[in-house]
Design a protein around this motif. Structure first.
Motif, PDB file in Angstrom:
ATOM      1  N   ILE A  52       0.837  -1.208   0.000  1.00 14.92           N
ATOM      2  CA  ILE A  52       0.000   0.000   0.000  1.00 14.92           C
ATOM      3  C   ILE A  52       0.875   1.263   0.000  1.00 14.92           C
ATOM      4  O   ILE A  52       0.460   2.306  -0.516  1.00 14.92           O
ATOM      5  CB  ILE A  52      -0.981   0.002   1.194  1.00 14.92           C
ATOM      6  CG1 ILE A  52      -2.150   0.950   0.891  1.00 14.92           C
ATOM      7  CG2 ILE A  52      -0.286   0.374   2.492  1.00 14.92           C
ATOM      8  CD1 ILE A  52      -3.301   0.817   1.853  1.00 14.92           C
ATOM      9  N   ALA A  53       2.091   1.170   0.535  1.00 18.55           N
ATOM     10  CA  ALA A  53       3.015   2.303   0.443  1.00 18.55           C
ATOM     11  C   ALA A  53       3.377   2.584  -1.011  1.00 18.55           C
ATOM     12  O   ALA A  53       3.462   3.739  -1.440  1.00 18.55           O
ATOM     13  CB  ALA A  53       4.272   2.023   1.260  1.00 18.55           C
ATOM     14  N   HIS A  54       3.564   1.520  -1.794  1.00 14.93           N
ATOM     15  CA  HIS A  54       3.873   1.701  -3.216  1.00 14.93           C
ATOM     16  C   HIS A  54       2.642   2.158  -4.003  1.00 14.93           C
ATOM     17  O   HIS A  54       2.785   2.860  -5.009  1.00 14.93           O
ATOM     18  CB  HIS A  54       4.434   0.397  -3.789  1.00 14.93           C
ATOM     19  CG  HIS A  54       5.856   0.134  -3.401  1.00 14.93           C
ATOM     20  ND1 HIS A  54       6.211  -0.364  -2.167  1.00 14.93           N
ATOM     21  CD2 HIS A  54       7.019   0.333  -4.084  1.00 14.93           C
ATOM     22  CE1 HIS A  54       7.531  -0.478  -2.103  1.00 14.93           C
ATOM     23  NE2 HIS A  54       8.043  -0.061  -3.242  1.00 14.93           N
ATOM     24  N   LEU A  55       1.452   1.765  -3.549  1.00 13.58           N
ATOM     25  CA  LEU A  55       0.241   2.279  -4.196  1.00 13.58           C
ATOM     26  C   LEU A  55       0.131   3.789  -4.020  1.00 13.58           C
ATOM     27  O   LEU A  55      -0.247   4.511  -4.948  1.00 13.58           O
ATOM     28  CB  LEU A  55      -0.993   1.587  -3.611  1.00 13.58           C
ATOM     29  CG  LEU A  55      -1.342   0.223  -4.221  1.00 13.58           C
ATOM     30  CD1 LEU A  55      -2.289  -0.554  -3.318  1.00 13.58           C
ATOM     31  CD2 LEU A  55      -1.954   0.397  -5.612  1.00 13.58           C
ATOM     32  N   GLN A  79      -2.206   6.210   4.074  1.00 11.25           N
ATOM     33  CA  GLN A  79      -1.831   6.948   5.277  1.00 11.25           C
ATOM     34  C   GLN A  79      -2.490   6.349   6.520  1.00 11.25           C
ATOM     35  O   GLN A  79      -1.839   6.122   7.539  1.00 11.25           O
ATOM     36  CB  GLN A  79      -2.218   8.421   5.138  1.00 11.25           C
ATOM     37  CG  GLN A  79      -1.780   9.266   6.321  1.00 11.25           C
ATOM     38  CD  GLN A  79      -2.230  10.712   6.197  1.00 11.25           C
ATOM     39  OE1 GLN A  79      -3.028  11.053   5.334  1.00 11.25           O
ATOM     40  NE2 GLN A  79      -1.721  11.574   7.069  1.00 11.25           N
ATOM     41  N   VAL A  80      -3.790   6.058   6.437  1.00  9.28           N
ATOM     42  CA  VAL A  80      -4.505   5.531   7.593  1.00  9.28           C
ATOM     43  C   VAL A  80      -4.059   4.101   7.899  1.00  9.28           C
ATOM     44  O   VAL A  80      -3.832   3.739   9.059  1.00  9.28           O
ATOM     45  CB  VAL A  80      -6.026   5.584   7.349  1.00  9.28           C
ATOM     46  CG1 VAL A  80      -6.780   4.951   8.509  1.00  9.28           C
ATOM     47  CG2 VAL A  80      -6.485   7.027   7.154  1.00  9.28           C
ATOM     48  N   PHE A  81      -3.910   3.283   6.868  1.00  6.49           N
ATOM     49  CA  PHE A  81      -3.513   1.887   7.078  1.00  6.49           C
ATOM     50  C   PHE A  81      -2.137   1.805   7.726  1.00  6.49           C
ATOM     51  O   PHE A  81      -1.926   1.022   8.666  1.00  6.49           O
ATOM     52  CB  PHE A  81      -3.514   1.147   5.742  1.00  6.49           C
ATOM     53  CG  PHE A  81      -3.266  -0.336   5.871  1.00  6.49           C
ATOM     54  CD1 PHE A  81      -4.310  -1.201   6.127  1.00  6.49           C
ATOM     55  CD2 PHE A  81      -1.990  -0.851   5.740  1.00  6.49           C
ATOM     56  CE1 PHE A  81      -4.092  -2.576   6.253  1.00  6.49           C
ATOM     57  CE2 PHE A  81      -1.753  -2.219   5.863  1.00  6.49           C
ATOM     58  CZ  PHE A  81      -2.799  -3.086   6.120  1.00  6.49           C
ATOM     59  N   LEU A  82      -1.199   2.592   7.265  1.00  5.88           N
ATOM     60  CA  LEU A  82       0.152   2.549   7.826  1.00  5.88           C
ATOM     61  C   LEU A  82       0.188   3.144   9.235  1.00  5.88           C
ATOM     62  O   LEU A  82       0.976   2.710  10.075  1.00  5.88           O
ATOM     63  CB  LEU A  82       1.130   3.281   6.905  1.00  5.88           C
ATOM     64  CG  LEU A  82       1.401   2.585   5.568  1.00  5.88           C
ATOM     65  CD1 LEU A  82       2.235   3.474   4.658  1.00  5.88           C
ATOM     66  CD2 LEU A  82       2.104   1.250   5.791  1.00  5.88           C
ATOM     67  N   GLU A  87       5.107   0.386  12.280  1.00  6.00           N
ATOM     68  CA  GLU A  87       5.888   1.037  13.326  1.00  6.00           C
ATOM     69  C   GLU A  87       6.935   1.946  12.678  1.00  6.00           C
ATOM     70  O   GLU A  87       7.925   1.479  12.128  1.00  6.00           O
ATOM     71  CB  GLU A  87       6.574  -0.009  14.214  1.00  6.00           C
ATOM     72  CG  GLU A  87       7.336   0.590  15.382  1.00  6.00           C
ATOM     73  CD  GLU A  87       8.032  -0.471  16.228  1.00  6.00           C
ATOM     74  OE1 GLU A  87       8.761  -0.081  17.150  1.00  6.00           O
ATOM     75  OE2 GLU A  87       7.854  -1.669  15.951  1.00  6.00           O
ATOM     76  N   TRP A  88       6.689   3.239  12.727  1.00  3.99           N
ATOM     77  CA  TRP A  88       7.596   4.202  12.086  1.00  3.99           C
ATOM     78  C   TRP A  88       8.882   4.357  12.881  1.00  3.99           C
ATOM     79  O   TRP A  88       8.898   4.245  14.102  1.00  3.99           O
ATOM     80  CB  TRP A  88       6.908   5.570  11.959  1.00  3.99           C
ATOM     81  CG  TRP A  88       5.657   5.547  11.152  1.00  3.99           C
ATOM     82  CD1 TRP A  88       4.374   5.526  11.619  1.00  3.99           C
ATOM     83  CD2 TRP A  88       5.552   5.524   9.726  1.00  3.99           C
ATOM     84  NE1 TRP A  88       3.486   5.502  10.579  1.00  3.99           N
ATOM     85  CE2 TRP A  88       4.171   5.490   9.407  1.00  3.99           C
ATOM     86  CE3 TRP A  88       6.484   5.527   8.695  1.00  3.99           C
ATOM     87  CZ2 TRP A  88       3.707   5.468   8.097  1.00  3.99           C
ATOM     88  CZ3 TRP A  88       6.019   5.503   7.384  1.00  3.99           C
ATOM     89  CH2 TRP A  88       4.653   5.483   7.097  1.00  3.99           C
TER      90      TRP A  88
END
Length: 287
Positions: A52-55, A79-82, A87-88
């Motif tokens: 989803i980051a690549h999406l 943004q919401v899913f991550l 864990e950033w």
């Protein structure tokens, strides 16, 4: 450059850019969407985070006028899913090994770092969301975009609930999502079946706040009145769902706290291994 490109070469470059954009919007987006669905079906949250980051990255350079429902859906869903499942690396872990620590400690730290690798620099994602934040807010706040707003929000809710966003029903896509009233609530969208009554309640709160402050508007001065006004201004109903575009958060209701991905150190506890097995991944659990 010493020499300017002639018009034909510029036109050729523009044609290639359009072909590349069409390829990204078509085949690549469809492939990544299918991979995201597959990761959710396998309960592979770590893989879903990478996909989803690549999406979201597909729409990094999309201008505001080209932000359609699909672009808005994946940008906000990512943004919401991550926020809920990743864990950033916001700061160095307190249990990070020192230079003289045993080799096993460094190996463990390397494994934890791999679990937080999205294959994209995290600062690039932060920059992507900041770049599109105002454009998304203008799009989703537009009264003429109410139908599209329902489609976007249904997509986000299904993604964060780990169900296929591509399988949203017509009923979900027509639910009455709206932006909360009040100057402090920009970017806070709620699912509200009683929007008129809620707006009236907040309007009454604003009027009482103006009266308490001497009729000049703004916040009331007495502490008790201020707390009451702030609660009325910023709170949602107990059973109301909220998507916060500013913070990238989703709340199913005020009674449920926001879930976060389980810290990687928990997998080393004997009880955790005994219950969930030796191959359990921390990114597959939330607390």
């Amino acid at each position: 450059l010493d020499t300017a490109l002639d018009a034909s070469r510029v036109a050729a470059l523009r044609d290639e850019v359009r072909l590349l954009r069409a390829h990204l919007d078509g085949e690549v987006c469809a492939l990544l969407s299918a991979w995201f669905d597959k990761s959710l079906n396998k309960k592979d949250v770590r893989g879903a985070c990478v996909v989803i980051a690549h999406l979201a990255l597909l729409f990094q350079n999309t201008p505001e006028h080209a932000l359609d429902t699909r672009a808005c859906s994946w940008l906000l869903a990512a943004q919401v899913f991550l926020t809920h499942n990743f864990e950033w690396d916001t700061e160095l872990p307190v249990d990070a090994p020192s230079a003289g620590a045993p080799r096993a400690a460094h190996t463990q730290q390397t494994r934890w770092a791999a679990a937080r690798d999205l294959r994209i620099p995290q600062m690039q994602l932060f920059g992507l969301w900041q770049r599109h934040r105002h454009a998304l807010l203008r799009r989703l706040s537009d009264p003429l975009w109410s139908a599209e707003r329902g489609v976007v929000m249904a997509h986000v809710v299904r993604a964060v609930a780990c169900t296929s966003p591509l399988a949203a029903t017509g009923a979900e896509e027509t639910e009455p999502w709206r932006e909360m009233a009040g100057e402090r609530n920009a970017g806070r969208f709620v699912l509200d079946y009683n929007a008129e009554g809620r707006d009236r309640q907040q309007a009454v709160g604003a009027d009482s706040g103006a009266a308490a402050s001497g009729g000049g508007g703004g916040m009331p001065t007495p502490l008790g009145a201020f707390e009451e006004w702030l609660r009325r201004e910023c709170s949602i109903a107990p059973t109301q769902q909220e998507i916060n575009l500013q913070l990238g958060e989703y709340h199913a209701s005020v009674a449920r706290k926001q879930l976060e991905v389980l810290h990687a150190s928990f997998v080393d506890f004997a009880d955790f291994r005994s219950i969930f097995g030796q191959a359990a991944k921390p990114s597959s659990f939330q607390s």
